[in-house]
Design an enzyme around this catalytic site. Sequence first.
Site, PDB file in Angstrom:
ATOM      1  N   CYS A  50       0.850  -1.176   0.000  1.00  0.00           N
ATOM      2  CA  CYS A  50       0.000   0.000   0.000  1.00  0.00           C
ATOM      3  C   CYS A  50       0.894   1.238   0.000  1.00  0.00           C
ATOM      4  CB  CYS A  50      -0.942   0.083   1.192  1.00  0.00           C
ATOM      5  SG  CYS A  50      -2.070  -1.288   1.298  1.00  0.00           S
ATOM      6  N   ARG A  81       3.841  -0.329  -4.904  1.00  0.00           N
ATOM      7  CA  ARG A  81       3.576  -0.830  -3.551  1.00  0.00           C
ATOM      8  C   ARG A  81       2.242  -1.561  -3.456  1.00  0.00           C
ATOM      9  NH1 ARG A  81       6.783   2.044   0.474  1.00  0.00           N
ATOM     10  NH2 ARG A  81       5.351   1.161   1.986  1.00  0.00           N
ATOM     11  N   TRP A  91      -2.843  -2.784  -1.597  1.00  0.00           N
ATOM     12  CA  TRP A  91      -2.553  -4.217  -1.732  1.00  0.00           C
ATOM     13  C   TRP A  91      -3.404  -4.867  -0.645  1.00  0.00           C
ATOM     14  CZ3 TRP A  91      -0.607  -8.131   1.401  1.00  0.00           C
ATOM     15  CH2 TRP A  91      -0.248  -9.307   0.730  1.00  0.00           C
ATOM     16  N   ASN A 139      -1.849   2.008   5.714  1.00  0.00           N
ATOM     17  CA  ASN A 139      -0.970   0.929   5.267  1.00  0.00           C
ATOM     18  C   ASN A 139      -0.669   0.099   6.505  1.00  0.00           C
ATOM     19  OD1 ASN A 139       0.997  -0.658   4.169  1.00  0.00           O
ATOM     20  ND2 ASN A 139       2.541   0.967   4.063  1.00  0.00           N
ATOM     21  N   GLY A 140      -0.913  -1.217   6.458  1.00  0.00           N
ATOM     22  CA  GLY A 140      -0.653  -2.069   7.629  1.00  0.00           C
ATOM     23  C   GLY A 140      -1.862  -2.923   7.947  1.00  0.00           C
ATOM     24  N   GLU A 157      16.081 -19.258  -6.983  1.00  0.00           N
ATOM     25  CA  GLU A 157      15.780 -17.924  -7.510  1.00  0.00           C
ATOM     26  C   GLU A 157      15.134 -18.012  -8.900  1.00  0.00           C
ATOM     27  OE1 GLU A 157      15.437 -15.130  -6.367  1.00  0.00           O
ATOM     28  OE2 GLU A 157      15.725 -13.698  -7.978  1.00  0.00           O
ATOM     29  N   LYS A 183      11.401 -16.637  -9.878  1.00  0.00           N
ATOM     30  CA  LYS A 183      11.152 -15.672 -10.968  1.00  0.00           C
ATOM     31  C   LYS A 183      10.075 -16.196 -11.908  1.00  0.00           C
ATOM     32  CE  LYS A 183      12.633 -12.867  -9.579  1.00  0.00           C
ATOM     33  NZ  LYS A 183      13.564 -12.517  -8.569  1.00  0.00           N
ATOM     34  N   GLU A 228       6.582 -16.226 -10.194  1.00  0.00           N
ATOM     35  CA  GLU A 228       6.141 -14.864  -9.886  1.00  0.00           C
ATOM     36  C   GLU A 228       5.638 -14.124 -11.140  1.00  0.00           C
ATOM     37  OE1 GLU A 228       9.536 -12.576  -8.595  1.00  0.00           O
ATOM     38  OE2 GLU A 228       8.286 -11.171  -7.486  1.00  0.00           O
ATOM     39  N   HIS A 263      14.299 -38.324  -3.460  1.00  0.00           N
ATOM     40  CA  HIS A 263      13.627 -38.474  -2.169  1.00  0.00           C
ATOM     41  C   HIS A 263      12.170 -38.016  -2.221  1.00  0.00           C
ATOM     42  CE1 HIS A 263      17.390 -39.669  -0.429  1.00  0.00           C
ATOM     43  NE2 HIS A 263      17.962 -38.598  -0.975  1.00  0.00           N
ATOM     44  N   LYS A 291       5.842  -4.461  -4.657  1.00  0.00           N
ATOM     45  CA  LYS A 291       7.300  -4.359  -4.597  1.00  0.00           C
ATOM     46  C   LYS A 291       7.805  -4.286  -3.160  1.00  0.00           C
ATOM     47  CE  LYS A 291      11.373  -3.808  -6.446  1.00  0.00           C
ATOM     48  NZ  LYS A 291      11.968  -5.060  -6.958  1.00  0.00           N
TER      49      LYS A 291
HETATM   50  O1  M6R Z   1      12.688  -5.425  -0.497  1.00  0.00           O
HETATM   51  P1  M6R Z   1      13.105  -6.803  -0.089  1.00  0.00           P
HETATM   52  O2  M6R Z   1      14.366  -7.249  -0.760  1.00  0.00           O
HETATM   53  O3  M6R Z   1      13.200  -6.966   1.404  1.00  0.00           O
HETATM   54  O4  M6R Z   1      11.952  -7.755  -0.603  1.00  0.00           O
HETATM   55  C1  M6R Z   1      11.948  -9.113  -0.277  1.00  0.00           C
HETATM   56  C2  M6R Z   1      11.020  -9.887  -1.173  1.00  0.00           C
HETATM   57  O5  M6R Z   1       9.709  -9.436  -1.022  1.00  0.00           O
HETATM   58  C3  M6R Z   1      11.397  -9.761  -2.656  1.00  0.00           C
HETATM   59  O6  M6R Z   1      12.713 -10.154  -2.868  1.00  0.00           O
HETATM   60  C4  M6R Z   1      10.468 -10.645  -3.523  1.00  0.00           C
HETATM   61  O7  M6R Z   1      10.665 -11.983  -3.240  1.00  0.00           O
HETATM   62  C5  M6R Z   1      10.697 -10.341  -5.001  1.00  0.00           C
HETATM   63  N1  M6R Z   1       9.494  -9.840  -5.575  1.00  0.00           N
HETATM   64  C6  M6R Z   1      11.116 -11.519  -5.801  1.00  0.00           C
HETATM   65  O8  M6R Z   1      11.361 -11.186  -7.125  1.00  0.00           O
END
Ligand code: M6R
Length: 606
Positions: A2, A27, A74, A98-99, A478, A482, A485, A501, A601
């Site tokens: 947010c 955000r 959000w 926000n929160g 990672e 990606k 996501e 396993h 983000k």
């Molecule tokens: O701002 P931060 O690095 O603390 O954010 C952590 C995660 O929310 C962030 O890395 C998230 O996993 C990404 N969107 C992945 O691409």
Amino acid sequence: MCGIIGISSNKSVSSSILNSLKKLEYRGYDSAGLATLSDGVINEVKSEGRVDSLEKNFDLKNLKGNIGIGHVRWATHGIPNSVNAHPHSSHNVSVVHNGIIENSTTLKKSLISKGHNFKSQTDTEVIVHLITENLRSSELELAITKTLKQLQGSFALGIVFKDIPDLIVGARRGSPLAVGYGPNENYLGSDSYALKSMTNKVTYLDDGEFCIVKKDQVLFFNEQGKKINKKILELSSNEANYDKGDFKHFMAKEIEEQPTTIKTGIKEYVDNLNKDISIFNFPWNIDEINSITLIGCGTAYHSCLMAKYWLEELTSLEVSIDIASEFRYRRNKFKKDTLYIFVSQSGETADTYAALDLCNKNKMKTCAVVNVIESSIARDSNFVLPIHCGPEIGVASTKAFLGQILVLYILILKISSLRKEIDKDQYHEKIKDLKALPSLIEKTLLHDNDIQAISSTFNDAKGSMFLGRGFSYPIALEGALKLKELSYIHAEGYPAGEMKHGPLALIEEGMPVVVLAPRDKYYKKTISNMQEVIARGAKVLLITNKSDNEVVSENIWETIEVENTNDDLLPFLLTIPLQKLAYYSALKKGYDIDKPRNLAKSVTVE
Ligand code: M6R
């Protein structure tokens, strides 16, 4: 999560609020809204979806008022629709939040019994009615102090009042909030990014504090409602970086910027003259540190895992890593000789911040590896190692990941050398290799057409797997993150040796599997695991590094060879094709690459 903006000015504010909301959209982007005050009326407009919809649905340019608040959401409580969008208003109070208010159900019951009517499913609406209720018996400052005391949970708030039309109240507990200072106007913002286009002078609220923002004056108060003085800080600003340039998406731009990220990081930390690593003002003697704990979320957590492998390889320190949301609620054994490293691009992630706060309360040594140097995590850590990669706007973290692992690797090399666990020649050799990394990344970025072609197979599949061992395992995680996501394709990252396993049961004819097998000490083992998945029908995309020796395996579907460097640095190169795979896969599906569904983000709720 947010985004909040508030502006108190001597001119109409709706256009500026709208512009700020566009900047804040990273955000949260499931709904947006704003409220202005004019002629004794609260003008509230809100819309489901992006800020664009808000702009289309309302004639915002003609929305009158020299004071206003805006919000991008959000969703936490209540589905994303226009009713649950912020601001939420009573007849005389309008709030953006926000929160999460944890005691909202109890508060709501009591407010309903006092005759308050609720319109939305949100937790935020209780704040509106609590303030309205408290204003019946108290003056503004006391009503705010009382309200904040009644709230449990986390919040950053922006509040306007129909009957006190010359001010905005801001309040913070657990979620970041900043005040900005401009000519004949002042601002409230959930982060400095939103404020940067209007001012570079800001004050950050600390937990428990609230403020009153007027066009020509800002007052700050502590939890008890007592006036306090706060410092004004100057932000470094670089507006040019907030532009997509010729790229279709921020993510594409950020992937291509990675050679610069690495160059800048090296320039910052490597002393060319003395062929040494300089980490200025490191506040502890290296002998005081016997173990290191690294904490982060999502991609940042993968950086922590990467660092664990390097730390174990290059030092004899005890190493542990943790996902911040787990760390913060476990019974941790805090040790004075442990260095706690918090990794975060935004520096505002609620769970990571809470883990840091816990360590600070236990008087531990804390270090932040962050991108946003003005962030809460940076400000509250004992020591900060910035990653200097410039603003990362795409929700999927790309250049920040490379920036994080670079800074962590540099720190680890330095620690290893200070502890005399690496001999001088080897140390210098590794620094030399590091300096060649940007050009190797540039070359690896050229794998573009082949990855575009390969991405179609992933799009047609039910799911996929990413396998790696040792240094390649964090990169496999990672890569899978990606892909899921951005393309909403089920993707699992696994240690290659772990498949037998259980997960091997998932492999079926034609399933795309990415195998990361650089020619390091794990190479032969990984190739054996690759054969096991090929034997069960997997379509393997092998990512390895260039070598004179051919890969000895049959039936590999596709191979991508990245450049060659020392084993420590191969993870940087292996990451690139995986970022591109996710990008092209989402591009073909026509998804919103910079704003994937359900995400944001900056994750400022737990
Ligand atoms: O701002 P931060 O690095 O603390 O954010 C952590 C995660 O929310 C962030 O890395 C998230 O996993 C990404 N969107 C992945 O691409």
